[in-house]
Design an enzyme around this catalytic site. Structure first.
Site, short mmCIF file in Angstrom:
data_model
loop_
_atom_site.label_atom_id
_atom_site.label_comp_id
_atom_site.label_asym_id
_atom_site.label_seq_id
_atom_site.Cartn_x
_atom_site.Cartn_y
_atom_site.Cartn_z
N SER A 16 -2.11 -0.82 3.88
CA SER A 16 -1.03 -1.78 3.88
C SER A 16 -0.72 -2.28 2.47
O SER A 16 -0.23 -1.53 1.64
CB SER A 16 -1.39 -2.93 4.83
N ASP B 271 3.43 5.68 -8.95
CA ASP B 271 4.82 6.07 -9.20
C ASP B 271 5.27 5.72 -10.61
O ASP B 271 6.04 6.46 -11.24
CB ASP B 271 5.75 5.41 -8.18
N LYS C 107 -0.94 2.97 6.63
CA LYS C 107 -0.20 1.98 7.44
C LYS C 107 1.00 1.50 6.64
O LYS C 107 0.90 0.66 5.77
CB LYS C 107 -1.08 0.79 7.82
#
Length: 724
Positions: A493, A504, A518
């Site tokens: 999460s 990224d 999740k």
């Protein structure tokens, strides 16, 4: 965790998507009827099954069923109507929740109950939930009969010299056709239960007495099941068809849920669920005694509970979940001992005893903290690698709204700790997110902001298709040096939002294990708000309202975050993670957003990976960890267990000898005295091999990112890049 900044009781989407990045595999602290109970053998009636007079739905259940159906159908991310296809899935999931091991129902029962396959959807829409109670009545009847027969099996000692085995994993097996086949399965189950106890140094008479009490408790438990229990289980079979994180909580389960969310109980700090008669660890709460000890993990099964240092263990196999919870809870500062069957271990495997000092799970216990600085020597130079452990993404909301300037939060605490490490002139930083199941979304975005200059962090998509982009809220970048994020399968999460953004932006390497996966967001609905009058006892509902996406447009859902460098782990990705849940929402993509990634890491990844691969072949701690993980995986893949006493003893001795050899090989490499037996091993003797290797990886990264040394002899080589 729910963010109290915006009340989650409002039944709408929009900013509600920010509210609940719930922990993965949140345990419903009610009853999952995968166990067995009843009080006497019962003949199977030939007549049409009917709901028993004692367990039948109430008018309240009928109202709540209609309400739950309306809320889920209107608000769930899937936007799927409750049609015949969904009804069929509810039927299968309900049977699985009752008899997941296919050890009670006969094939003939299933054939007879098939009449309800396409009627359960209508039952929920109209509130006429009697079919669910009829199905449970048949299960209850079968349950009583088989446990009664199990007690009868104890009248004679089994022959432990026979060469036979038990196929204990029946989740995908066909339903048993005949009563004789079912009785033979239970004969073997009883024999295995007795053999497991006798391998723990009990005599047949002692094992028989333990099992008789165990089975009688199971019989008693089936008669204690209430209509609320049956209804809650059925409603969850329905909710879980949509996805694993949508749950219905009965009034009693709602109280447990609210206690867990407030972290206002005293225990070991773990969420539990009843699966196949075993109270099973679903996840460990950050900051609690279980998390601090590091001894217990998801899917471990509790078989016994002992109070204090020397009291006898109470066998809790077959107990009601809430009764076991009461045994584990107790006054703060008192000792509780758990006898545990490890995740993946076969029935009858050794059950280690774990000790925990009960304590309240507090914000302070969950707080980010420094671990000892790792020292790595290369070419005559010692590199200092700072380590910050982040157990959860927390925020002291009450202090924040109360106007306190120094309120606690993950972002604030980590910024302070980085300041301390910079003052000590560390060369690199490890953010340890292992076991971090998530928390406040605002803290995930804030933490990313400590490591990037500025930009988007995560995208949130609602069921309507509306997309919201959340940006870095922090004004300043606090750390611009070498960074590695250490994760495992339990990192979920909010942890995945942070890890994905760091990856990224090219800001650091992700090291460890594929994360949980999740990528969904839940909203919490207290259902009493729809009732006439207070305290209607409707319970509450969590519904998946949206999904979050990386800034690249890729979803985290189902796939998680893949590390650039993999490390060995005792957690099986085949047993833990979103991809193991049948109804998990799929991975998908949306459009990316504009952002600027750093390029320096790209050229460093390959040489860093090569150096890591070389250490994997030579480092004694890593080799021992790989061996342990392989041994656990072999046990997990085994689907049968021998019922021959000599064979079982030999298998146990072989496994113990192999583990002792791995431990002593490692100890010898570190010039430590070899152990004579596993009993000599202490919990703190086991090194954190993955953390040590991560420090090596940070050092590799630091060396790759250092600017080239000057060519002029008169100028000394640079020791850093001036980032501090």
């Amino acid at each position: 965790m729910n963010d109290p900044q915006n009340s989650p009781s409002r039944p709408r989407a929009g900013l509600g998507l920010r509210l609940a990045l719930l922990l993965p595999a949140l345990a419903v602290l009610g009853f999952l009827f995968t166990g067995s109970s009843g009080n006497r053998p019962a003949a199977v009636p030939a007549a049409h099954p009917t709901a028993t007079a004692t367990i039948s739905p109430t008018d309240r259940h009928r109202k709540v069923a209609r309400l739950v159906g309306e809320v889920i159908e209107r608000s769930h991310y899937r936007q799927t109507v409750l049609d015949d296809k969904m009804s069929s899935q509810v039927f299968d999931r309900y049977l699985e929740s009752l008899d997941g091991g296919r050890s009670y129902f006969l094939a003939g029962d299933i054939t007879e109950l098939e009449q309800y396959r396409y009627k359960l959807g209508e039952a929920i829409r109209t509130g006429n939930v009697e079919p669910a109670f009829v199905i449970f009545a048949r299960f209850q009847q079968r349950n009583r009969a088989q446990i009664g027969r199990a007690i009868t099996e104890l009248e004679k000692e089994p022959d432990f010299t026979l060469d036979e085995s038990l196929a204990y994993d029946r989740a995908k097996a066909p339903w048993i056709a005949t009563q004789a086949e079912l009785d033979d399965l239970w004969r073997k189950r009883v024999k295995n239960d007795a053999l497991s106890l006798m391998l723990a140094n009990k005599t047949w008479v002692e094992a028989r007495d333990v099992l008789k009490k165990r089975y009688e408790r199971v019989l008693k438990r089936i008669d204690q099941v209430s209509s609320d229990d049956v209804f809650e289980n059925f409603m969850n079979a329905y909710a879980h068809v949509y996805d694993p994180h949508s749950n219905y909580f009965s009034p009693r389960a709602s109280e447990e849920y609210n206690i867990a969310m407030k972290l206002s109980y005293v225990g070991i700090g773990a969420t539990l669920q009843l699966i196949d008669d075993h109270v099973t660890i679903m996840n460990v709460i950050p900051g609690g005694p279980a998390a601090v000890s590091g001894q217990i993990k998801a899917n471990d099964r509790i078989t016994g509970v002992g109070q204090g240092k020397n009291s006898e263990f109470v066998d809790v196999v077959g107990w009601r979940l809430d009764d076991v919870v009461q045994l584990i809870r107790g006054p703060a500062g008192t000792l509780v001992r758990l006898q545990v069957l490890p995740a993946g271990a076969t029935p009858g495997a050794k059950e280690p005893v774990l000790e925990f000092m009960r304590n309240k799970v507090t914000l302070e216990a969950q707080a980010a903290q420094r671990k000892p600085t790792q020292m790595v020597t290369r070419g005559g130079r010692t590199f200092k690698i700072g380590v910050i452990d982040v157990p959860s993404f927390y925020q002291d909301y009450e202090a924040k709204v109360g106007g306190e300037k120094d309120y606690r939060s993950t972002t604030r605490d980590v910024a302070r700790l980085i300041g301390e490490l910079k003052a000590e002139k560390v060369d690199g930083l490890i953010m340890d997110l292992r076991g971090n199941g998530g928390g406040h979304l605002s803290e995930a975005t804030g933490l990313v902001g400590l490591f990037i200059h500025k930009g988007p962090v995560v995208q949130l998509r609602e069921a309507s298709g509306r997309i919201e982009v959340l940006d870095d809220p922090e004004p300043d970048q606090v750390w611009d040096g070498p960074l590695v994020v250490l994760v495992d399968r339990s990192s979920a999460s909010a942890s995945e939002i942070f890890s994905a953004a760091i990856q990224d932006y090219g800001r650091g390497l992700i090291v460890g294990q594929q994360t949980y996966g999740k990528g969904t967001v839940q909203n919490l609905y207290p259902l009493d708000r729809w009732a006439l009058g207070a305290n209607a006892g409707y319970g509450q509902l969590t519904v998946t309202m949206g999904k979050y996406y990386r800034i690249t447009g890729d979803s985290v859902q189902n796939r998680g975050v893949m590390p650039e460098i993999a490390l060995p782990s005792m957690i099986s990705t085949a047993e833990v993670g979103e991809s193991t849940r049948d109804s998990a929402l799929p991975w998908d993509q949306i459009r990316s957003v504009q952002f600027t990634a750093e390029q320096a890491l790209r050229s460093a990844i390959d040489p860093v990976n090569r150096a890591h691969a070389e250490r994997m072949q030579t480092d004694p701690d890593l080799k021992a960890l790989v061996g342990d993980a392989d041994a656990v995986e072999k046990m997990r893949l085994a689907k049968t267990v021998s019922l021959n006493m000599v064979a079982r003893k030999a298998e146990r001795e072989r496994l113990d000898a192999e583990r002792l050899e791995r431990i002593n090989t490692r100890r010898t490499a570190h010039t430590q005295v070899p152990l004579k037996s596993l009993e000599e091993l202490k919990a703190d003797d086991e090194p954190d091999a993955n953390l040590a290797e991560t420090a090596q990886i940070v050092t590799d990264l630091e060396q790759q990112l250092l600017p080239p040394a000057p060519t002029r002899v008169s100028q000394a080589p640079s020791a850093g890049r001036g980032r501090r």
